[in-house]
Scaffold this motif. Structure first.
Motif, mmCIF file in Angstrom:
data_model
loop_
_atom_site.group_PDB
_atom_site.id
_atom_site.type_symbol
_atom_site.label_atom_id
_atom_site.label_comp_id
_atom_site.label_asym_id
_atom_site.label_seq_id
_atom_site.Cartn_x
_atom_site.Cartn_y
_atom_site.Cartn_z
ATOM 1 N N SER A 8 -12.661 4.680 -15.879
ATOM 2 C CA SER A 8 -13.090 4.225 -14.554
ATOM 3 C C SER A 8 -12.181 3.119 -14.042
ATOM 4 O O SER A 8 -11.838 3.071 -12.860
ATOM 5 C CB SER A 8 -14.536 3.723 -14.606
ATOM 6 N N ALA A 9 -11.794 2.211 -14.939
ATOM 7 C CA ALA A 9 -10.923 1.110 -14.545
ATOM 8 C C ALA A 9 -9.561 1.625 -14.099
ATOM 9 O O ALA A 9 -9.000 1.163 -13.099
ATOM 10 C CB ALA A 9 -10.767 0.127 -15.708
ATOM 11 N N LEU A 10 -9.023 2.599 -14.842
ATOM 12 C CA LEU A 10 -7.713 3.142 -14.489
ATOM 13 C C LEU A 10 -7.766 3.884 -13.158
ATOM 14 O O LEU A 10 -6.872 3.758 -12.324
ATOM 15 C CB LEU A 10 -7.221 4.076 -15.600
ATOM 16 N N VAL A 11 -8.822 4.664 -12.952
ATOM 17 C CA VAL A 11 -8.978 5.391 -11.684
ATOM 18 C C VAL A 11 -9.112 4.405 -10.529
ATOM 19 O O VAL A 11 -8.581 4.629 -9.439
ATOM 20 C CB VAL A 11 -10.201 6.329 -11.751
ATOM 21 N N ASN A 12 -9.822 3.295 -10.778
ATOM 22 C CA ASN A 12 -10.030 2.303 -9.730
ATOM 23 C C ASN A 12 -8.714 1.717 -9.227
ATOM 24 O O ASN A 12 -8.593 1.330 -8.060
ATOM 25 C CB ASN A 12 -10.927 1.185 -10.262
ATOM 26 N N MET A 13 -7.708 1.658 -10.111
ATOM 27 C CA MET A 13 -6.413 1.095 -9.726
ATOM 28 C C MET A 13 -5.669 1.983 -8.737
ATOM 29 O O MET A 13 -4.677 1.548 -8.144
ATOM 30 C CB MET A 13 -5.566 0.847 -10.978
ATOM 31 N N LEU A 14 -6.142 3.209 -8.556
ATOM 32 C CA LEU A 14 -5.536 4.083 -7.551
ATOM 33 C C LEU A 14 -5.885 3.638 -6.140
ATOM 34 O O LEU A 14 -5.412 4.211 -5.169
ATOM 35 C CB LEU A 14 -5.995 5.530 -7.771
ATOM 36 N N GLY A 15 -6.742 2.610 -6.042
ATOM 37 C CA GLY A 15 -7.074 2.088 -4.720
ATOM 38 C C GLY A 15 -5.869 1.554 -3.970
ATOM 39 O O GLY A 15 -5.839 1.571 -2.736
ATOM 40 N N VAL A 16 -4.862 1.067 -4.710
ATOM 41 C CA VAL A 16 -3.664 0.543 -4.036
ATOM 42 C C VAL A 16 -2.903 1.646 -3.302
ATOM 43 O O VAL A 16 -2.672 1.541 -2.095
ATOM 44 C CB VAL A 16 -2.746 -0.194 -5.030
ATOM 45 N N PRO A 17 -2.494 2.737 -3.985
ATOM 46 C CA PRO A 17 -1.776 3.785 -3.239
ATOM 47 C C PRO A 17 -2.681 4.610 -2.321
ATOM 48 O O PRO A 17 -2.232 5.073 -1.276
ATOM 49 C CB PRO A 17 -1.184 4.667 -4.346
ATOM 50 N N ALA A 18 -3.962 4.787 -2.703
ATOM 51 C CA ALA A 18 -4.838 5.677 -1.933
ATOM 52 C C ALA A 18 -5.404 5.026 -0.683
ATOM 53 O O ALA A 18 -5.600 5.703 0.335
ATOM 54 C CB ALA A 18 -5.990 6.168 -2.816
ATOM 55 N N VAL A 19 -5.683 3.730 -0.736
ATOM 56 C CA VAL A 19 -6.307 3.060 0.398
ATOM 57 C C VAL A 19 -5.459 1.892 0.913
ATOM 58 O O VAL A 19 -5.223 1.763 2.111
ATOM 59 C CB VAL A 19 -7.715 2.531 0.025
ATOM 60 N N GLY A 20 -5.002 1.038 -0.011
ATOM 61 C CA GLY A 20 -4.229 -0.125 0.408
ATOM 62 C C GLY A 20 -2.940 0.228 1.128
ATOM 63 O O GLY A 20 -2.625 -0.341 2.183
ATOM 64 N N ALA A 21 -2.192 1.177 0.573
ATOM 65 C CA ALA A 21 -0.905 1.549 1.173
ATOM 66 C C ALA A 21 -1.051 2.089 2.595
ATOM 67 O O ALA A 21 -0.314 1.672 3.497
ATOM 68 C CB ALA A 21 -0.181 2.551 0.277
ATOM 69 N N PRO A 22 -1.969 3.035 2.866
ATOM 70 C CA PRO A 22 -2.115 3.522 4.244
ATOM 71 C C PRO A 22 -2.523 2.427 5.230
ATOM 72 O O PRO A 22 -2.023 2.384 6.359
ATOM 73 C CB PRO A 22 -3.209 4.591 4.125
ATOM 74 N N VAL A 23 -3.434 1.532 4.816
ATOM 75 C CA VAL A 23 -3.884 0.477 5.718
ATOM 76 C C VAL A 23 -2.744 -0.482 6.045
ATOM 77 O O VAL A 23 -2.525 -0.854 7.202
ATOM 78 C CB VAL A 23 -5.074 -0.290 5.098
ATOM 79 N N LEU A 24 -1.984 -0.877 5.027
ATOM 80 C CA LEU A 24 -0.859 -1.787 5.261
ATOM 81 C C LEU A 24 0.275 -1.097 6.009
ATOM 82 O O LEU A 24 0.956 -1.720 6.832
ATOM 83 C CB LEU A 24 -0.338 -2.347 3.930
ATOM 84 N N SER A 25 0.483 0.192 5.729
ATOM 85 C CA SER A 25 1.561 0.931 6.399
ATOM 86 C C SER A 25 1.336 1.011 7.897
ATOM 87 O O SER A 25 2.286 0.995 8.685
ATOM 88 C CB SER A 25 1.672 2.349 5.819
ATOM 89 N N ALA A 26 0.069 1.107 8.311
ATOM 90 C CA ALA A 26 -0.235 1.169 9.737
ATOM 91 C C ALA A 26 0.189 -0.102 10.454
ATOM 92 O O ALA A 26 0.482 -0.091 11.647
ATOM 93 C CB ALA A 26 -1.731 1.409 9.935
ATOM 94 N N LYS A 27 0.248 -1.203 9.720
ATOM 95 C CA LYS A 27 0.602 -2.497 10.308
ATOM 96 C C LYS A 27 2.087 -2.811 10.143
ATOM 97 O O LYS A 27 2.721 -3.336 11.063
ATOM 98 C CB LYS A 27 -0.241 -3.591 9.637
ATOM 99 N N PHE A 28 2.648 -2.481 8.977
ATOM 100 C CA PHE A 28 4.006 -2.934 8.670
ATOM 101 C C PHE A 28 5.027 -1.805 8.457
ATOM 102 O O PHE A 28 6.199 -2.084 8.227
ATOM 103 C CB PHE A 28 3.995 -3.812 7.414
ATOM 104 N N GLY A 29 4.592 -0.568 8.520
ATOM 105 C CA GLY A 29 5.506 0.542 8.289
ATOM 106 C C GLY A 29 5.473 0.982 6.833
ATOM 107 O O GLY A 29 5.316 0.154 5.921
ATOM 108 N N ALA A 30 5.647 2.286 6.600
ATOM 109 C CA ALA A 30 5.498 2.844 5.257
ATOM 110 C C ALA A 30 6.557 2.340 4.284
ATOM 111 O O ALA A 30 6.245 1.958 3.159
ATOM 112 C CB ALA A 30 5.532 4.369 5.329
ATOM 113 N N ALA A 31 7.809 2.345 4.700
ATOM 114 C CA ALA A 31 8.890 1.965 3.793
ATOM 115 C C ALA A 31 8.751 0.515 3.321
ATOM 116 O O ALA A 31 8.853 0.224 2.121
ATOM 117 C CB ALA A 31 10.245 2.172 4.475
#
Length: 221
Positions: A8-31
């Motif tokens: 469960s802990a390892l799966v939870n760490m997927l929050g960065v690429p699955a949720v964090g990255a899209p939210v931040l990319s919308a503000k600062f760009g994907a690259a």
């Protein structure tokens, strides 16, 4: 048992690429976002299992302050003081997120800390990496826009906190829906806060994608 599961802990760490990255990319760009998230993920992975005093501790950027620039250290300390990093779902479920600090040393709280430690550590990874990546990018963006160092810092702090709460959510008691706060509902719905917040994020994002238009000033903010 589920709260202490390594899987469960390892799966939870997927929050960065699955949720964090899209939210931040919308503000600062994907690259730019992917580069910054990778940078802080690498820093986090090098922190080890001992704090600055040599005591056993779960990995955290706070274990290696030398990895920060002065302004990054100031921002990280601010996030810790504001509860952005330590108010996680696991700590909320075991009753530690809102507990007075003088209760942390009791035998019960010490036991709960270690039982929830693995999952809490995974959540801290998510929040530390996302918040510091967001701060760095927001600070650089504000400086390029002509803000003074102090003004850029304040704007970056506000932006980082907003994006971290938006992607990693706010698990403080005061942020729970009022229907989740009744005694019986706390027991029945204790594992539903993440579902509720994730559903709102997806629904809100869909609404913004399909039906809402923004002015240039709103996009900049």
């Amino acid at each position: 048992w589920f709260m202490t599961s390594p899987a469960s802990a390892l799966v939870n760490m997927l929050g960065v690429p699955a949720v964090g990255a899209p939210v931040l990319s919308a503000k600062f760009g994907a690259a730019n976002t992917v580069k910054k998230l990778a940078e802080f993920t690498k820093k986090f992975s090098s922190t080890g299992f001992r704090d600055t005093e040599g005591n056993i501790a779960f990995p955290s950027l706070s274990n290696r302050p030398e990895l920060f620039t002065p302004v990054q250290q100031r921002a990280f300390d601010q996030f810790v003081a504001d509860g952005l990093i330590d108010i996680t779902l696991s700590h909320d479920l075991v009753g530690m997120a809102e507990a007075p600090s003088n209760l942390y040393t009791s035998k019960t709280q010490t036991t709960m800390k270690w039982l929830s430690g693995m999952f809490h550590g995974a959540e801290k990874f998510n929040r530390e990496v996302v918040s510091m990546s967001a701060f760095d990018m927001a600070y650089e963006q504000a400086k390029k826009a002509g803000y003074s160092e102090d003004a850029a810092y304040r704007k970056a702090i506000d932006t980082a906190k907003d994006l971290t709460y938006k992607s990693m959510f706010d698990y403080s008691t005061l942020n729970k829906p009022r229907y989740f706060q009744q005694p019986l509902a706390k027991v029945i719905l204790q594992f539903k806060q993440f579902s509720q917040q994730m559903t709102y994020l997806l629904a809100r994002s869909t609404y913004e994608w399909i039906g809402k238009s923004y002015t240039p000033e709103e996009i900049q903010d």
